[in-house]
Design an enzyme around this catalytic site. Structure first.
Site, PDB file in Angstrom:
ATOM      1  N   ASP A  12      10.738  30.698  36.172  1.00  0.00           N
ATOM      2  CA  ASP A  12       9.465  30.813  35.663  1.00  0.00           C
ATOM      3  C   ASP A  12       8.951  29.455  35.162  1.00  0.00           C
ATOM      4  OD1 ASP A  12       7.015  31.934  34.567  1.00  0.00           O
ATOM      5  OD2 ASP A  12       8.056  32.030  32.491  1.00  0.00           O
ATOM      6  N   SER A  13       7.848  29.518  34.824  1.00  0.00           N
ATOM      7  CA  SER A  13       7.470  28.149  34.155  1.00  0.00           C
ATOM      8  C   SER A  13       7.931  27.611  32.745  1.00  0.00           C
ATOM      9  CB  SER A  13       5.873  28.247  34.239  1.00  0.00           C
ATOM     10  OG  SER A  13       5.415  29.248  33.383  1.00  0.00           O
ATOM     11  N   TYR A  44       1.777  26.745  34.292  1.00  0.00           N
ATOM     12  CA  TYR A  44       1.494  26.594  35.637  1.00  0.00           C
ATOM     13  C   TYR A  44       0.043  27.218  35.843  1.00  0.00           C
ATOM     14  CZ  TYR A  44       6.223  25.767  37.416  1.00  0.00           C
ATOM     15  OH  TYR A  44       7.662  25.214  37.624  1.00  0.00           O
ATOM     16  N   GLY A  45      -0.225  27.943  34.926  1.00  0.00           N
ATOM     17  CA  GLY A  45      -1.435  28.809  35.277  1.00  0.00           C
ATOM     18  C   GLY A  45      -2.844  27.861  35.445  1.00  0.00           C
ATOM     19  N   CYS A  75       7.556  34.686  37.778  1.00  0.00           N
ATOM     20  CA  CYS A  75       6.428  34.178  37.465  1.00  0.00           C
ATOM     21  C   CYS A  75       5.242  34.528  38.455  1.00  0.00           C
ATOM     22  CB  CYS A  75       6.596  32.594  37.580  1.00  0.00           C
ATOM     23  SG  CYS A  75       5.224  31.691  37.335  1.00  0.00           S
ATOM     24  N   ASN A  76       4.294  35.149  37.922  1.00  0.00           N
ATOM     25  CA  ASN A  76       3.143  35.645  38.718  1.00  0.00           C
ATOM     26  C   ASN A  76       2.501  34.364  39.483  1.00  0.00           C
ATOM     27  OD1 ASN A  76       2.616  38.692  37.845  1.00  0.00           O
ATOM     28  ND2 ASN A  76       3.404  37.698  36.383  1.00  0.00           N
ATOM     29  N   THR A  77       2.210  33.514  38.487  1.00  0.00           N
ATOM     30  CA  THR A  77       1.454  32.261  39.321  1.00  0.00           C
ATOM     31  C   THR A  77       2.197  31.801  40.475  1.00  0.00           C
ATOM     32  OG1 THR A  77       0.933  31.871  36.868  1.00  0.00           O
ATOM     33  CG2 THR A  77       0.219  30.086  38.486  1.00  0.00           C
ATOM     34  N   GLU A 154       4.505  30.928  23.724  1.00  0.00           N
ATOM     35  CA  GLU A 154       5.596  29.710  23.952  1.00  0.00           C
ATOM     36  C   GLU A 154       5.714  29.228  22.432  1.00  0.00           C
ATOM     37  OE1 GLU A 154       7.413  28.090  26.857  1.00  0.00           O
ATOM     38  OE2 GLU A 154       6.706  29.740  27.915  1.00  0.00           O
ATOM     39  N   CYS A 186       1.397  38.778  34.230  1.00  0.00           N
ATOM     40  CA  CYS A 186       1.907  37.236  33.627  1.00  0.00           C
ATOM     41  C   CYS A 186       3.427  37.707  33.138  1.00  0.00           C
ATOM     42  CB  CYS A 186       1.095  36.435  32.561  1.00  0.00           C
ATOM     43  SG  CYS A 186       2.074  35.025  32.275  1.00  0.00           S
ATOM     44  N   THR A 187       4.329  37.092  33.250  1.00  0.00           N
ATOM     45  CA  THR A 187       5.735  37.636  32.688  1.00  0.00           C
ATOM     46  C   THR A 187       5.804  37.248  31.325  1.00  0.00           C
ATOM     47  OG1 THR A 187       6.619  35.664  33.652  1.00  0.00           O
ATOM     48  CG2 THR A 187       7.127  37.525  34.991  1.00  0.00           C
ATOM     49  N   HIS A 188       4.814  36.418  30.653  1.00  0.00           N
ATOM     50  CA  HIS A 188       4.726  36.150  29.404  1.00  0.00           C
ATOM     51  C   HIS A 188       4.305  37.438  28.359  1.00  0.00           C
ATOM     52  CE1 HIS A 188       5.657  31.992  30.475  1.00  0.00           C
ATOM     53  NE2 HIS A 188       5.631  31.666  29.054  1.00  0.00           N
TER      54      HIS A 188
HETATM   55  N1  DGL Z   1       4.766  33.311  33.297  1.00  0.00           N
HETATM   56  C1  DGL Z   1       3.972  33.052  34.052  1.00  0.00           C
HETATM   57  C2  DGL Z   1       3.366  33.900  35.068  1.00  0.00           C
HETATM   58  O1  DGL Z   1       3.815  34.924  35.206  1.00  0.00           O
HETATM   59  C3  DGL Z   1       3.282  31.524  34.171  1.00  0.00           C
HETATM   60  C4  DGL Z   1       2.539  31.313  32.796  1.00  0.00           C
HETATM   61  C5  DGL Z   1       2.087  29.803  32.969  1.00  0.00           C
HETATM   62  O2  DGL Z   1       2.934  29.036  33.210  1.00  0.00           O
HETATM   63  O3  DGL Z   1       0.816  29.712  32.998  1.00  0.00           O
HETATM   64  O4  DGL Z   1       2.078  33.660  35.430  1.00  0.00           O
END
Ligand code: DGL
Length: 268
Positions: A12-13, A44-45, A75-77, A154, A186-188
């Site tokens: 993930d990011s 990454y978004g 990570c979705n992105t 974060e 988003c996995t966050h």
């Molecule tokens: N956790 C990430 C996702 O699922 C990325 C969040 C990010 O880095 O912006 O998209």
């Protein structure tokens, strides 16, 4: 090392992918895992497609040096932008989070009114809209980017008034019965489940793709004859910057103590 006893590589990011690791550990207790959080280059978004593809390729190359038998893009992105490239370049299975998340949403939604929140990149890519349309062409999909959620998470700001005010602003487009199901794309975001759930209301089902992604990983390992035996599962956590912060905040994502975080710098 025998193919089946090799670890699964997960990335993930930053810390968000640990919500997927948590579910992988629950569903696949025999599997060893090496997790890479690109904390030097998070988020990454807001970044462009080419950049996210390049970062994802760097990480996949690093994971291959660790002899992983499969890669989970937690990570979705990165899934939205880089999954097809990684799949084309790698000769091991590569699993993303969007297809499993879309499937879970379609299964949960009674009224076919589905909302998706994610990073700007995920929303811009329309990857969820397309995946949901393939599974349920009659569904309406409303999406919104929530760029401030990742830095809040974060930093460990999982509750409190500032987070609630921001959530109210972002979730405005989904109120008044517009949706019956909301994908945390988003996995966050599972870390904000309480705030998001209280803001959106109890009648809306919240979908976090971690469970489905782990189930999909189990399926892929089985089909490719890559399941681990009764081995002692080992877990390694690697960050590209600030391993101390990863250690301090990471356990909340993982739901278990984190003892050590390695530092590995990649690319530029
Ligand atoms: N956790 C990430 C996702 O699922 C990325 C969040 C990010 O880095 O912006 O998209």
């Amino acid at each position: 090392m025998k193919g089946s006893d090799a670890p699964i590589g997960v990335f993930d990011s930053g810390l968000g992918g640990l919500t997927v690791v948590r579910e992988l550990i629950r569903q696949l207790p025999n599997e060893s895992i090496i997790y890479f959080g690109d904390t030097a280059r998070v988020p990454y978004g807001p970044k462009g497609e080419d950049t996210v593809i390049r970062y994802s390729q760097d990480i996949a190359a690093f994971l291959r040096t660790q002899q992983v038998k499969a890669i989970v893009v937690a990570c979705n992105t990165a899934t939205a932008y880089a999954l097809p490239t990684l799949r084309a370049q790698q000769d091991i299975p590569v699993i993303g989070v969007i297809e499993p998340g879309a499937r879970a949403a379609v299964q949960a939604s009674r009224g076919r009114r589905i909302g998706v929140i994610g990073t700007r990149g995920t929303v811009r890519s329309r990857a969820y809209d397309k995946a949901i349309a393939r599974l349920a062409p009659d569904a309406t999909v409303t999406t919104a980017a929530c760029p401030l959620f990742v830095p809040l998470i974060e930093e460990g700001w999982l509750d409190g008034e500032p987070t609630r005010i921001i959530a109210r602003g972002y979730l405005e487009p989904f109120t008044d019965g517009k949706i019956d199901t909301l994908v945390l794309g988003c996995t966050h975001y599972p870390l904000l489940k309480t705030v998001i759930g209280e803001t959106i209301g109890r009648e809306v089902r919240l979908i976090d793709s971690a469970h489905e992604t782990a189930a999909e990983t189990a399926r892929v390992l089985r089909e490719n004859d890559l399941e681990a035996g009764d081995s002692n599962a080992r877990y390694r956590f690697v960050a590209s910057d600030d391993p101390e912060q990863f250690l301090a905040v990471g356990q909340r994502f993982l739901g278990a103590p984190l003892e050590r975080v390695e530092l590995v710098t990649l690319g530029s």
